[in-house]
Structure formats: C-alpha cells, structure tokens
Design a protein around this motif. Structure first.
Motif, short mmCIF file in Angstrom:
data_model
loop_
_atom_site.label_atom_id
_atom_site.label_comp_id
_atom_site.label_asym_id
_atom_site.label_seq_id
_atom_site.Cartn_x
_atom_site.Cartn_y
_atom_site.Cartn_z
N ASN A 531 120.08 33.06 54.00
CA ASN A 531 120.67 32.14 53.03
C ASN A 531 120.12 32.49 51.65
N ILE A 532 120.92 32.25 50.63
CA ILE A 532 120.51 32.56 49.26
C ILE A 532 120.36 31.25 48.48
N TRP A 533 119.21 31.12 47.83
CA TRP A 533 118.87 29.92 47.06
C TRP A 533 118.66 30.30 45.60
N ARG A 534 118.87 29.33 44.75
CA ARG A 534 118.67 29.56 43.32
C ARG A 534 118.32 28.24 42.65
N GLY A 535 117.12 28.15 42.12
CA GLY A 535 116.74 26.96 41.38
C GLY A 535 117.46 26.91 40.05
N THR A 536 117.88 25.73 39.65
CA THR A 536 118.57 25.58 38.37
C THR A 536 117.82 24.60 37.46
N ARG A 537 116.51 24.60 37.63
CA ARG A 537 115.66 23.71 36.83
C ARG A 537 116.09 22.26 37.00
N GLN A 538 116.35 21.56 35.93
CA GLN A 538 116.60 20.12 36.02
C GLN A 538 117.87 19.79 36.79
N ALA A 571 113.33 22.99 39.01
CA ALA A 571 113.08 24.04 40.00
C ALA A 571 112.95 25.38 39.28
N LYS A 572 111.71 25.78 38.98
CA LYS A 572 111.48 27.08 38.35
C LYS A 572 111.31 28.18 39.40
#
Length: 741
Positions: A531-538, A571-572
């Motif tokens: 699975n691919i995740w990506r934090g987008t901060r706020q 999420a940094k």
C-alpha cells in the motif's frame, strides 16, 4: 530546554495526560537521550573505505595515471572532501586538502594531472563564503573580494604522498598554493594538461576575449605564454610537442608552442566522451566512452592519421547480456560509465567510472591490458542514499540503483559485494532514476507482493515515488518501471502512473490524477504489503491501496484522502505496519509546536494509532481518533546554537522498537514501541572512526529483526558516501554518555 520551561511543560503534559483515556500511553516529558547502547557493532556497505581518509569519492569525472601506476581522480563535488583522490594499488594514499566541496567558496573543476612530486587540480575560489581580506605568506590575497564579477580560476598544487598544500612564491590563496589563471567569474577552465616542464590550461571565452590556452612553467608556476584557440575542452599532452583537446566529438591536436592545429578527427557519433588520455609508451590515444557501448576506444597512428584500432571492455558494459552475466550484473571489464582512462609503464590500463544513472557513483579499476585480468577495483556510492533488506533473502540488500550481496552480516568493515545495477537508462530512459536533472533519488523500500520482487524508491524530500518489478529471464537484474507518483502544486494535481500494459513506458492514458491536498508533503511511504501512503500535513494522509497483482504488475485503487487524527498538528512523516494494523504519524504537536518553519525536521512528536484499516473499512476513521501512544522527542528551532542538530529527521518501526534518525552525526535514538519510553542511543562506532555525515533525507533508515532477536539497522551516511549498518543484540545494555548531545 531551560529548567523553568521543562517544569512548565511537565505540568502541562501531566494535566493533559490525566484527561486522556487509560489506554493511551503518552511520554510525559522529553526524555534525555544520554543513554548509549554498549552491545552493538558498526559496519557499512557500498564503499571500500569507511572513514574520511579512506572513503572512495562518489564521482570520478576524470583521471590521470602516472607511469608507476599512481592514479588521481577528480569530481566536481564530494561531500567528504575527496574531490581529488590519489590511489595506488587500489588503496587511497592521499586526499588533497581543501580540494573543493563548496565550503569557503572553493569548487572543484573536472581536471587533474600529476608529476613525480605534485598533484595539480583546476579549482575556483570566490570571496563570498568564509573569506577574509588578509594576505598569505607570499604577501598575496588569501581570498578574492566578494564581487559578482570576480572569481579566481586557479591551478592548485598539492603533495602527491601527503595531500598537503604545496605552496610556491607566486601562489595565491590561504595556503599560497594557487596559480591564478583568471579572476573573471564569466570565464571557466575547461581542461588541464602536463609535460615535463609545463602546464597547459584551457580558458573559455568571455566578452571581449576568445577561448585560449594559457601555459605555465611548472617550476615557478608562473604563466609563460598563451594562444587563442577555436574552442576549449579537456586536454592531454603528448611527448612530441602536441596537446590534444576534446571538443564534443571532435578531437584536435594543437602545437604546444603556439596552438597551431596539427590534425583533427571525429569520434563515432554514438560515443559520449568526457576526457581523453595519451599513452606515451605505445603512442596511442585513449577515449573513455559513456555512451551505450560503455567501453574504452583506443586509437593508433595518432601522429599521422589516427584510426580506431581496438576497444577495451565488454561491449555494452554492465548492461550486456552474455553467457556468464545477466543484464545489470557487475564483473570484470563490465564498465558502468567510463569517464577517465590512463596507462602505466608496466602494461596496465586504468578506467575511472561514474555510473550513468542520475544518482551516479564512482568506480576506478586497473587491468593487465594484454590478458584483461583485473588487478584491483575501488568503489564508492552516490552522494546520499540508504538501503533496505530483502526479507526473503537476508544476504541481499537493495540501494536505490544497486543490489548488494552480504555473505557475513557479522563481519566488520565493508560488508558487501556489489552484485548488480537495477537501472538501465538506455533500456528505460524515462526511469525516474535515469534523469540527470530529475529528482534526487535517495530512499529504498524493498517489498514483495504475490510472490513478486518489487523495489520502490523515493527522493530526497519525499515528494516523489517510483516502483520497479523484475523479470530475470527477460531483463536480468534491471528493474522494470511500473509506477511513479509525484507531488502536485496548488494548480496541478498529483500524478499517479501505473504501467497497465507492462511495457515499462508511461502512456498518457495510464496516468491518474488526484487533487493536491498539500504540495509540501514530504512523506511518500510504501508499507510491507505495498500500500502507498502519503502524509499531507494538516490535511491528513492519502492512501492508495493495493488491489492485487496481475501479470506481475501491482494494481492500485484510486487514492483517498483521510483526515488527520488527534495527536499531531500535521503528518510530516508516515509509517504503517499492516501486520499489526498500526499507523505512526510524525510531526509537531500542541505540546511541542514549531516556532518557525523548520522544514527539514521530522517534528517533535510521534503518535501511534491502532485498528487503522479496520476503521477505514468500517467508515469510522475521523479527525476525532485518539493516538494510543505518543512520544515527545527533543526539538529546537534553528537559532544558531547547534541544538537543532539533534532534531529528528527520519524514523522506522520494526519489531518492538521505533528507530529515529537524528539530523546530524549519525545518531539513532530507540524508543519502546508499546509505551514510547526512550531506551538508548546508537552512534557511529570506532569501526568508522566515530564519524558520520548528516541524515539528509526523509526516509533514510530501515531496520530488520533477525530470527535470533538481533536487529540490524541501515542508515544513510552522506559525508563519506556509504550506508552504515548497525547490529544490536542487547537493548538492555546501556551506559550514560559522558558528553550529552
């Protein structure tokens, strides 16, 4: 942190903790990271040298070979300061001091020559970085003025055996070892050649001036004459009064006396040549070729009618498929990017390589020319990279462009043998790793899905991701691109490409787009089920779930944006464990916020959340989800005090522990995964001189628990072009550091 601030934070955190449900484990204060583990070892992969004095530079863009087999290589940047490196019998014997890494206004150019006593390097020096207006021992300026129009272009001289500066009475610079060729910023030095008595420097044109060659007396290091030329390039001198110059694919021979053209010829159209060398013993010209053939062209009859007589090296180099080797597989005579060449008086031939992928990486080799037997090889790594373990073959380790074999994981020193390159820019020119001016690829995630070997890579700031599959029968070790994802902008969506037809090439209809939630995301991450995740901060995090694997190609659902849960302000960095269904988000928090935009830092807080996929599937994931555990880590703003050097940069989770890579010095702090308390700190051991470069990118660390309970950790070491491997056996064995960070 000051004592009164610490007391205030303890009070606030204690009050906050009292209001939390009992299932939540929260570190009440930022614990000191002064406990050192005592039962661990430090080793490394990907470089033949482990310390500053011994490491092999990460690029070799040109070279010079002396009659006795002493070799000098040069590159325009080496983070550890080895822009020039001097080898003998495969061993680094000296590193010319201050040969140009960008500090103090010095930058290396890509020409180097030697004689019996000295190494001579082309180097620029400006006066806007660490400069002063003092005079050196010769009564000449140590630095030029800080002026947009002024920059010294020099020949710098060093002692071959020691690497120390070799000053002379007319020398400029802080060491008095620079012969000033020009002080104009708009001119540069394109080549350097040497004879028994003189040095020849190619100087590019500027307004009102033509391209020229300036000649210096080696004894006095003063200019003695100059002559205009048609164009400039890399050079090599012969013993019959000629100097050879490379101008693209044209080679000319000029008179050493006055620059008169004596002959010229054209290289084959498919040759990509960075330098030339003269074999003064057999009267030949050597042209290293980093074009598709990846070999060395050898010309004879050079004083009358030069002709291509032979080639040295396996045609196709490391990408050749032969009876004994698969594509990408390393081996003798399988060059990866010839940039420099030379011969000695004993019949040996030398080739310096910089890998032709975007990340590059240096290799210098020596062969007995007649038999083709390799005498020795010295390898370096790209500027900054990490690696990951193959969990189905514990002796295989993948870095972004390479496969490394490790026979004995417990041995000291360099652990690996370079097995193969997984990038072929001729076969897959759109590969993200093949772009010289593309994203800087650094991170590696070795994964497996439905029995298929997969490799994912990310860039320095976590804003790009690429995926590769493998077909050994068809492509050998070369990774076939099947996926890429790129951050968008405020005006442009995120692009997400999957290779639907399996040809490894991107077609417009294969690209999906999703609205960009935050263009400053620094956290593409691939979990162990792909699975691919990506934090987008706020804004929370994005998730592309793996649907399955068809025809060897992973297929993904459309990306979905999920809200940021409680526990952090953004999420940094992001990390997910599918086996335990736990998500870890790193960023800042109300307890320890960022007082300014410390963009490079991972944050002050790691929060752990359980039953994540369960809640997503049930539709119960929301911004009200509370963390099950919170860790508060040391954090300081960038205020010049140096305290920010211990801010967290990257982290990974494995077994019972969370491993956090700090920004400087190679430190790794270890926290208990269950309750978040600090356990101890790893730092570079005596095996590498106690030194490491910065942790300079966002997913720089990977860990793997062995069957015997031992943990191994791989982490970037960008100063000296290698990847550190820590092996820790006992997490209870610690001691308090005498000098706290």
């Amino acid at each position: 942190m000051k004592r009164n601030n610490m007391k205030r934070c303890r009070t606030l955190l204690a009050a906050a903790a009292a209001a939390l449900p009992t299932l939540v484990a929260t570190a009440q204060t930022v614990e000191p990271i002064d406990r050192l583990f005592t039962d661990y070892t430090t080793a490394w992969i990907a470089n033949d040298g482990g310390t500053q004095a011994e490491h092999v530079p990460h690029d070799m863009l040109n070279m010079f070979v002396r009659d006795d087999g002493t070799v000098a290589t040069v590159c325009n940047w080496d983070e550890g300061g080895s822009n020039v490196a001097v080898f003998r019998d495969g061993r680094l014997i000296s590193v010319p001091e201050g040969s140009g890494t960008g500090g103090w206004g010095r930058f290396s150019m890509t020409s180097v020559v030697m004689d019996e006593r000295y190494v001579y390097q082309l180097l620029s020096q400006h006066g806007c970085d660490g400069a002063n207006d003092r005079m050196n021992d010769n009564g000449l300026p140590q630095f030029p003025p800080c002026n947009d129009a002024v920059e010294w272009k020099t020949i710098r001289r060093y002692d071959v055996e020691t690497g120390l500066a070799a000053p002379f009475p007319s020398g400029y610079g802080y060491k008095g070892d620079m012969a000033l060729v020009t002080d104009r910023r708009d001119r540069t030095l394109a080549g350097l050649a040497i004879t028994d008595s003189e040095l020849f420097v190619a100087v590019t044109a500027s307004e009102g001036m033509r391209d020229s060659v300036k000649v210096f007396d080696k004894g006095s290091m003063r200019p003695v004459r100059q002559f205009a030329v048609e164009a400039c390039g890399q050079m090599a001198a012969d013993p019959r009064g000629g100097v050879w110059m490379l101008r693209g694919n044209t080679v000319v021979r000029l008179s050493q006396r006055d620059g008169r053209e004596m002959l010229r010829f054209e290289l084959p159209a498919d040759v990509v040549a960075a330098s030339i060398a003269v074999d003064t013993h057999r009267h030949r010209l050597l042209v290293p070729n980093s074009g598709r053939n990846l070999d060395l062209l050898i010309y004879t009859d050079i004083y009358s009618s030069p002709r291509l007589d032979s080639r040295f090296g396996t045609p196709g180099g490391v990408f050749a498929e032969t009876e004994d080797h698969m594509r990408g597989e390393t081996g003798p005579l399988r060059f990866c990017g010839p940039c420099g060449a030379g011969v000695d008086a004993r019949g040996n031939i030398y080739v310096a390589n910089t890998f032709i992928g975007g990340g590059r990486g240096g290799v210098v080799e020596s062969y007995e020319e007649r038999s083709g037997r390799r005498n020795w090889k010295s390898e370096g790594l790209i500027f900054t990279a990490t690696a990951d373990f193959d969990r189905h073959d514990t002796h295989r380790i993948f870095s972004p462009e390479k496969i490394h074999h490790v026979a004995d994981l417990d041995a000291g020193g360099r652990l690996d043998t370079l097995t193969a390159y997984t990038l072929d820019p001729f076969l897959f020119p759109d590969d993200m790793r093949a772009k010289p001016s593309g994203v800087f690829v650094t991170a590696a995630f070795k994964r497996r899905a439905a029995g298929e070997d997969l490799l994912f890579i990310s860039d320095m700031y976590g804003g790009a991701l690429a995926g590769y599959r493998f077909d050994p029968k068809e492509y050998g070790y070369i990774g076939i691109p099947f996926l890429s994802a790129l951050n968008g902008t405020d005006e442009r969506p995120i692009t997400f490409w999957v290779d639907d037809d399996g040809d490894g090439t991107k077609q417009p209809e294969e690209v999906r787009q999703i609205r960009e939630a935050n263009p400053y995301s620094m956290s593409f991450f691939v979990d162990h089920v792909c699975n691919i995740w990506r934090g987008t901060r706020q804004q929370g995090f994005m998730l592309w779930r793996l649907k399955g694997v068809e025809d060897g190609i992973p297929r993904y659902a459309d990306g979905e944006l999920y809200p940021l849960p409680k526990g952090t302000n953004g999420a940094k960095r992001i990390w997910y464990d599918p086996e335990r269904d736990e998500l870890f988000i790193a960023g800042f928090s109300d307890a320890y916020p960022d007082a300014q935009d410390t963009w490079w830092c991972m944050g002050s807080t790691i929060a752990r959340y359980s039953r994540v996929m369960e809640r997503i599937d049930a539709g119960t994931w929301s911004a009200d989800v509370e963390p099950d555990m919170t860790i508060y880590m040391p954090f300081n703003i960038e205020d010049g005090s140096g305290r920010d050097h211990h801010n967290a940069k990257s982290f990974t989770v494995e077994g019972d522990y969370i491993f956090v890579a700090l920004g400087r010095y190679g430190y790794i702090t270890v926290y208990d995964r269950r309750d978040g308390h600090f356990i101890g700190r790893l730092q570079p051991g005596p095996e590498v001189g106690g030194e490491s470069g910065w942790c300079d990118f966002n997913y720089a660390i990977n860990a793997m628990r062995q069957k015997d309970g031992t943990y191994r950790i791989l982490i970037e070491e960008n100063a000296f072009a290698k990847i550190l491997m820590y092996t820790i056996r006992d997490f209870s064995s610690t001691e308090v550091s005498a000098s706290q960070p």
